[in-house]
Design a protein around this motif. Structure first.
Motif, short mmCIF file in Angstrom:
data_model
loop_
_atom_site.label_atom_id
_atom_site.label_comp_id
_atom_site.label_asym_id
_atom_site.label_seq_id
_atom_site.Cartn_x
_atom_site.Cartn_y
_atom_site.Cartn_z
N PHE A 66 0.84 -1.20 0.00
CA PHE A 66 0.00 0.00 0.00
C PHE A 66 0.88 1.25 0.00
N PRO A 67 0.30 2.41 -0.32
CA PRO A 67 1.10 3.64 -0.43
C PRO A 67 1.47 4.22 0.94
N VAL A 68 2.31 3.49 1.69
CA VAL A 68 2.80 3.97 2.97
C VAL A 68 4.31 4.19 2.86
N ASP A 69 4.81 5.11 3.67
CA ASP A 69 6.23 5.45 3.61
C ASP A 69 7.08 4.63 4.58
N ARG A 109 17.75 2.78 2.79
CA ARG A 109 16.41 2.75 3.40
C ARG A 109 16.23 3.92 4.36
N PRO A 110 15.12 4.67 4.25
CA PRO A 110 14.86 5.75 5.21
C PRO A 110 14.65 5.17 6.62
N ILE A 111 15.21 5.86 7.61
CA ILE A 111 15.12 5.41 8.99
C ILE A 111 14.72 6.58 9.88
N ILE A 112 13.81 6.29 10.83
CA ILE A 112 13.50 7.21 11.93
C ILE A 112 13.67 6.42 13.22
N PHE A 113 14.31 7.02 14.21
CA PHE A 113 14.36 6.44 15.55
C PHE A 113 13.35 7.18 16.43
N SER A 114 12.69 6.44 17.33
CA SER A 114 11.76 7.07 18.26
C SER A 114 11.80 6.32 19.58
N SER A 115 11.47 7.02 20.66
CA SER A 115 11.43 6.35 21.96
C SER A 115 10.61 7.16 22.96
N GLU A 120 17.09 -7.24 5.64
CA GLU A 120 17.41 -8.13 4.52
C GLU A 120 16.18 -8.61 3.75
N LYS A 121 15.02 -8.70 4.42
CA LYS A 121 13.89 -9.40 3.81
C LYS A 121 12.65 -8.56 3.60
N VAL A 122 12.66 -7.31 4.04
CA VAL A 122 11.49 -6.44 3.84
C VAL A 122 11.73 -5.55 2.62
N ASN A 123 10.68 -5.34 1.85
CA ASN A 123 10.73 -4.51 0.65
C ASN A 123 11.60 -3.26 0.89
N PRO A 124 12.67 -3.08 0.09
CA PRO A 124 13.62 -2.00 0.36
C PRO A 124 13.08 -0.59 0.18
N ARG A 125 11.93 -0.43 -0.48
CA ARG A 125 11.37 0.92 -0.64
C ARG A 125 10.73 1.43 0.65
N LEU A 126 10.50 0.52 1.60
CA LEU A 126 9.77 0.85 2.82
C LEU A 126 10.73 1.38 3.89
N GLY A 127 10.42 2.57 4.42
CA GLY A 127 11.21 3.10 5.52
C GLY A 127 10.90 2.39 6.83
N PHE A 128 11.82 2.48 7.78
CA PHE A 128 11.64 1.88 9.10
C PHE A 128 11.56 2.98 10.17
N ASN A 129 10.48 2.99 10.93
CA ASN A 129 10.37 3.81 12.13
C ASN A 129 10.68 2.87 13.30
N ILE A 130 11.90 2.94 13.79
CA ILE A 130 12.39 2.00 14.80
C ILE A 130 12.15 2.57 16.19
N GLU A 131 11.17 1.99 16.91
CA GLU A 131 10.97 2.42 18.29
C GLU A 131 11.98 1.73 19.18
#
Length: 325
Positions: A28-31, A161-167, A118-129
């Motif tokens: 789906f069209p998510v970032d 891959r775009p990355i955001i850290f949050s906590s 390694e295994k998630v679609n590379p266009r998808l960014g990660f918001n890492i909590e």
């Protein structure tokens, strides 16, 4: 997130925090996808939301703190990657204290942060909590060690891959900001909907002060916090901070659309397909159809899209805090 006691079966479709759930979202069209990372006793970042993991053995329910487990032991819970191999039964403790089987319609093994890269679609960014236990106190040295283990994997495998850290843990967010400047760090807050001993967690105003003092780039608030205190949104914008939200209200298309009007930069949702489709319809103004046969149809579509004047928006912003108390 899997709400195992919810009557809404959509909340039990795909195992949360799993490779399958992330790749489903990528359709789906998510970032970004948002997930929780903890570090095992032997220093491996793994993806898991709860502080404790539960299983049943010889009729007894057993629990372990995730960060007290070795990676090998953590991966033994739930379905296994090796065909024909059974794992330990995976249970979950609900907010009301009940412990239930973690049953979903589409299950998937537990995974590490490295596997996600390694295994998630590379266009998808990660918001890492960056997940920490509210009931524990952490010294800066301990936080640094944990965050460096996470950064080691990120720097080695993130690539473009775009990355955001949050906590939610203020000190952890500050330390992460000190340790690196490659990726933005956001402070997670309940926005005043819950009260903590640490005053930095108790309001959007405190969140703004913390971000500005620490050089963080944004705030992730519980959606109710934004609706209860809509005047905080322009203050966050004036501070040049990004604003994201999370929470069950974000599974309501109209609530998401209202945040769009308020200036919220992004929302974290559970029902990805339903919300992306519904909100796309709300914010897309149809092209006028000049074919006389279709004029009434075009008008109906346009009428289905809400249009608010500034006066109406101001009224709604005054009304909403009363509705979400």
């Amino acid at each position: 997130m899997n709400a195992l006691a919810s009557p809404d079966r959509r909340m039990q479709e795909v195992k949360e925090n799993s490779l399958r759930s992330f790749n489903e979202a990528a359709r789906f069209p998510v970032d970004y996808v948002e997930f929780d990372v903890q570090v095992t006793k032997d220093g491996c970042p793994v993806i898991f939301h709860d502080n404790f993991i539960f299983t049943k053995e010889d009729g007894k329910i057993l629990d372990k703190r995730v960060t007290d487990l070795q990676l090998e032991d953590f991966l033994l819970y739930g379905p296994q990657n090796e065909q024909g191999k059974g794992g330990k039964p995976l249970l979950r403790k609900l907010k009301d204290g009940r412990i239930v089987n973690w049953n979903v319609q589409s299950d998937d093994p537990l995974c590490t942060l490295q596997e996600a890269f390694e295994k998630v679609n590379p266009r998808l960014g990660f918001n890492i909590e960056l997940k920490f236990d509210d009931n524990l106190e952490y010294q800066e040295e301990e936080l640094t060690c944990i965050l460096q283990a996470i950064l080691k994997v990120v720097f080695e495998y993130a690539k473009d891959r775009p990355i955001i850290f949050s906590s939610f843990q203020p000190d952890a967010a500050q330390v992460m900001r000190k340790l690196q400047s490659t990726y933005p760090v956001y402070f997670l807050t309940n926005g005043g909907t819950e009260i903590y001993a640490d005053v930095r967690r108790n309001s959007l105003e405190e969140a703004i002060k913390l971000c500005l003092a620490s050089g963080m780039q944004g705030i992730v608030s519980e959606a109710r916090g934004i609706f209860r205190h809509p005047a905080a949104v322009p203050k966050i914008k004036e501070a040049n901070l990004s604003l994201l939200t999370y929470g069950t209200l974000n599974n309501v298309p109209e609530a998401v659309y209202m945040q769009h009007l308020m200036g919220v930069n992004g929302v974290i949702v559970d029902l990805v397909q339903e919300i992306t489709e519904a909100v796309s319809e709300l914010i897309t103004v149809p092209e006028p159809d000049l074919n006389a046969d279709n004029l009434s149809n075009g008008a109906a579509k346009d009428a289905a899209t809400p249009h608010f004047s500034q006066c109406e928006i101001s009224f709604l912003l005054r009304l909403i805090p009363e509705l979400v108390q």
